[in-house]
Design a protein around this motif. Structure first.
Motif, PDB file in Angstrom:
ATOM      1  N   PRO A  88      -7.893 -42.852  24.179  1.00  0.00           N
ATOM      2  CA  PRO A  88      -7.300 -41.693  24.851  1.00  0.00           C
ATOM      3  C   PRO A  88      -6.687 -40.682  23.870  1.00  0.00           C
ATOM      4  O   PRO A  88      -6.714 -39.478  24.110  1.00  0.00           O
ATOM      5  N   LYS A  89      -6.164 -41.170  22.735  1.00  0.00           N
ATOM      6  CA  LYS A  89      -5.594 -40.264  21.726  1.00  0.00           C
ATOM      7  C   LYS A  89      -6.646 -39.281  21.218  1.00  0.00           C
ATOM      8  O   LYS A  89      -6.321 -38.151  20.853  1.00  0.00           O
ATOM      9  N   ASP A  90      -7.911 -39.713  21.204  1.00  0.00           N
ATOM     10  CA  ASP A  90      -8.993 -38.848  20.734  1.00  0.00           C
ATOM     11  C   ASP A  90      -9.243 -37.706  21.718  1.00  0.00           C
ATOM     12  O   ASP A  90      -9.573 -36.588  21.312  1.00  0.00           O
ATOM     13  N   VAL A  91      -9.082 -37.967  23.011  1.00  0.00           N
ATOM     14  CA  VAL A  91      -9.226 -36.912  24.025  1.00  0.00           C
ATOM     15  C   VAL A  91      -8.160 -35.847  23.775  1.00  0.00           C
ATOM     16  O   VAL A  91      -8.437 -34.654  23.782  1.00  0.00           O
ATOM     17  N   ILE A  92      -6.938 -36.304  23.539  1.00  0.00           N
ATOM     18  CA  ILE A  92      -5.827 -35.384  23.312  1.00  0.00           C
ATOM     19  C   ILE A  92      -6.083 -34.546  22.064  1.00  0.00           C
ATOM     20  O   ILE A  92      -5.866 -33.332  22.063  1.00  0.00           O
ATOM     21  N   ALA A  93      -6.599 -35.166  21.001  1.00  0.00           N
ATOM     22  CA  ALA A  93      -6.922 -34.429  19.775  1.00  0.00           C
ATOM     23  C   ALA A  93      -7.994 -33.370  20.041  1.00  0.00           C
ATOM     24  O   ALA A  93      -7.878 -32.225  19.575  1.00  0.00           O
ATOM     25  N   MET A  94      -9.022 -33.730  20.803  1.00  0.00           N
ATOM     26  CA  MET A  94     -10.098 -32.780  21.133  1.00  0.00           C
ATOM     27  C   MET A  94      -9.570 -31.635  21.997  1.00  0.00           C
ATOM     28  O   MET A  94      -9.951 -30.482  21.819  1.00  0.00           O
ATOM     29  N   GLU A  95      -8.694 -31.949  22.930  1.00  0.00           N
ATOM     30  CA  GLU A  95      -8.146 -30.926  23.825  1.00  0.00           C
ATOM     31  C   GLU A  95      -7.265 -29.933  23.073  1.00  0.00           C
ATOM     32  O   GLU A  95      -7.206 -28.761  23.423  1.00  0.00           O
ATOM     33  N   LYS A  96      -6.587 -30.382  22.016  1.00  0.00           N
ATOM     34  CA  LYS A  96      -5.753 -29.488  21.201  1.00  0.00           C
ATOM     35  C   LYS A  96      -6.606 -28.415  20.537  1.00  0.00           C
ATOM     36  O   LYS A  96      -6.141 -27.319  20.273  1.00  0.00           O
ATOM     37  N   MET A  97      -7.864 -28.740  20.266  1.00  0.00           N
ATOM     38  CA  MET A  97      -8.791 -27.807  19.632  1.00  0.00           C
ATOM     39  C   MET A  97      -9.081 -26.618  20.551  1.00  0.00           C
ATOM     40  O   MET A  97      -9.384 -25.527  20.098  1.00  0.00           O
ATOM     41  N   LYS A  98      -9.029 -26.839  21.863  1.00  0.00           N
ATOM     42  CA  LYS A  98      -9.250 -25.808  22.889  1.00  0.00           C
ATOM     43  C   LYS A  98     -10.628 -25.143  22.818  1.00  0.00           C
ATOM     44  O   LYS A  98     -10.783 -23.995  23.186  1.00  0.00           O
ATOM     45  N   GLU A  99     -11.623 -25.875  22.330  1.00  0.00           N
ATOM     46  CA  GLU A  99     -12.964 -25.300  22.237  1.00  0.00           C
ATOM     47  C   GLU A  99     -14.004 -26.097  23.010  1.00  0.00           C
ATOM     48  O   GLU A  99     -15.116 -25.637  23.197  1.00  0.00           O
TER      49      GLU A  99
END
Length: 198
Positions: A88-99
């Motif tokens: 789940p931490k990886d989802v959060i990291a990807m979402e921070k990218m906003k792309e």
């Protein structure tokens, strides 16, 4: 060293957290003793609430306080595009990218025969079901760039290939701002493999 039982139990509890050694656990325990009682109660309440109120989305496996999660419910996201991550931490990291505008699938681990973790121990079965049910056109595999992550990526790509779904792997290599002289051989090798035309 002798500590009264309540603080000894607190120290033991802190040492169960990842990255917390005995010395840090002692420091944290004594820090908690110095905190205002209301702050300690709020801290304890936050721990209990997080454990009790969070669950995994039955669709993608991400952590959520509602099922399905907000990402799966968002109709503006591209459901033909799924990004597969380990945690789940990886989802959060990807979402921070906003792309990224697609959806996710969380495996909750990676294949690791050395640790006795096989494909049946991670969230692959529900991924295959989603691929059939949701009309997915591209699967982006974003597992970690280590032996376990690579093995998992290869396993999933071989599993998906017969379905004719485009399967891609995120690029690995040199970080932006990194110097070649400090990169290890594996990182340089991945950077060479992932080169593109300018």
């Amino acid at each position: 060293m002798y500590y009264p039982e309540p603080i000894s139990k607190l120290i033991d509890s802190f040492t169960k957290l990842p990255g917390i050694g005995p010395k840090t656990a002692v420091r944290l325990a004594f820090y908690v003793l110095e905190m205002e009682e209301d702050d300690v109660l709020e801290f304890g309440k936050a721990l209990v609430n997080a454990k009790r109120e969070l669950t995994h989305c039955t669709n993608c496996g991400h952590i959520t306080d509602q099922d399905p999660c907000s990402i799966c419910q968002d109709e503006s996201r591209d459901s033909t595009l799924i990004c597969v991550v380990q945690d789940p931490k990886d989802v959060i990291a990807m979402e921070k990218m906003k792309e990224f505008s697609g959806k996710y699938h969380v495996l909750h681990g990676a294949i690791s025969p050395m640790d006795g973790i096989g494909p049946e121990d991670i969230n692959v079965e529900s991924l295959i079901k989603r691929l059939k049910d949701e009309g997915v056109e591209e699967l982006i595999i974003a597992t970690n760039p280590n032996v376990e992550g690579e093995a998992t990526a290869m396993y999933i790509s071989r599993l998906v290939k017969p379905a004719g779904i485009r399967t891609t792997r995120i690029a690995h290599g040199l970080p932006v701002g990194g110097d070649l002289e400090y990169a290890d051989e594996v990182t340089l090798s991945k950077a060479m493999e992932g080169r593109r035309e300018l």
